[in-house]
Design a protein around this motif. Sequence first.
Motif, PDB file in Angstrom:
ATOM      1  N   GLU A  44       0.836  -1.208   0.000  1.00  0.00           N
ATOM      2  CA  GLU A  44       0.000   0.000   0.000  1.00  0.00           C
ATOM      3  C   GLU A  44       0.872   1.261   0.000  1.00  0.00           C
ATOM      4  N   LEU A  45       1.914   1.238   0.813  1.00  0.00           N
ATOM      5  CA  LEU A  45       2.812   2.399   0.900  1.00  0.00           C
ATOM      6  C   LEU A  45       3.529   2.628  -0.427  1.00  0.00           C
ATOM      7  N   LYS A  46       3.969   1.558  -1.064  1.00  0.00           N
ATOM      8  CA  LYS A  46       4.649   1.660  -2.362  1.00  0.00           C
ATOM      9  C   LYS A  46       3.709   2.288  -3.397  1.00  0.00           C
ATOM     10  N   ALA A  47       2.471   1.824  -3.410  1.00  0.00           N
ATOM     11  CA  ALA A  47       1.491   2.367  -4.359  1.00  0.00           C
ATOM     12  C   ALA A  47       1.263   3.854  -4.095  1.00  0.00           C
ATOM     13  N   ARG A  48       1.208   4.245  -2.817  1.00  0.00           N
ATOM     14  CA  ARG A  48       1.019   5.666  -2.471  1.00  0.00           C
ATOM     15  C   ARG A  48       2.195   6.497  -2.965  1.00  0.00           C
ATOM     16  N   CYS A  49       3.408   6.007  -2.729  1.00  0.00           N
ATOM     17  CA  CYS A  49       4.596   6.730  -3.191  1.00  0.00           C
ATOM     18  C   CYS A  49       4.584   6.882  -4.709  1.00  0.00           C
ATOM     19  N   GLU A  50       4.253   5.807  -5.416  1.00  0.00           N
ATOM     20  CA  GLU A  50       4.197   5.875  -6.876  1.00  0.00           C
ATOM     21  C   GLU A  50       3.149   6.881  -7.340  1.00  0.00           C
ATOM     22  N   SER A  51       2.006   6.897  -6.684  1.00  0.00           N
ATOM     23  CA  SER A  51       0.939   7.826  -7.039  1.00  0.00           C
ATOM     24  C   SER A  51       1.376   9.275  -6.832  1.00  0.00           C
ATOM     25  N   LYS A  52       1.997   9.553  -5.680  1.00  0.00           N
ATOM     26  CA  LYS A  52       2.456  10.919  -5.398  1.00  0.00           C
ATOM     27  C   LYS A  52       3.549  11.348  -6.363  1.00  0.00           C
ATOM     28  N   LEU A  53       4.432  10.429  -6.738  1.00  0.00           N
ATOM     29  CA  LEU A  53       5.474  10.762  -7.714  1.00  0.00           C
ATOM     30  C   LEU A  53       4.871  11.058  -9.081  1.00  0.00           C
ATOM     31  N   LYS A  54       3.857  10.294  -9.470  1.00  0.00           N
ATOM     32  CA  LYS A  54       3.193  10.535 -10.757  1.00  0.00           C
ATOM     33  C   LYS A  54       2.519  11.901 -10.760  1.00  0.00           C
ATOM     34  N   GLU A  55       1.872  12.261  -9.649  1.00  0.00           N
ATOM     35  CA  GLU A  55       1.256  13.584  -9.542  1.00  0.00           C
ATOM     36  C   GLU A  55       2.310  14.678  -9.718  1.00  0.00           C
TER      37      GLU A  55
END
Length: 80
Positions: A44-55
């Motif tokens: 879950e944390l990895k997915a959050r980091c990836e999402s924030k980086l994409k933003e």
Amino acid sequence: MSETNVSEMSFEQAMAELEQVVGQLERGDVALEDSIKLYERGAELKARCESKLKEAEEKVAAITLDGNGAPAGLKPVEGL
């Protein structure tokens, strides 16, 4: 392991906790059930980091430059 909702975390918070999770899993001193929970939290944390980086990438990509390469403004990005 934090009880904070992952979707409410900043990139920095999620990355810090992800590093802790990875450290615990690498040490191998966690019971199997706890390891599974840590792995799920880590995913879950990895997915959050990836999402924030994409933003962040999308926002950076939206900056327009003038002829000299200096920032000239922002171009709207779809989905933001």
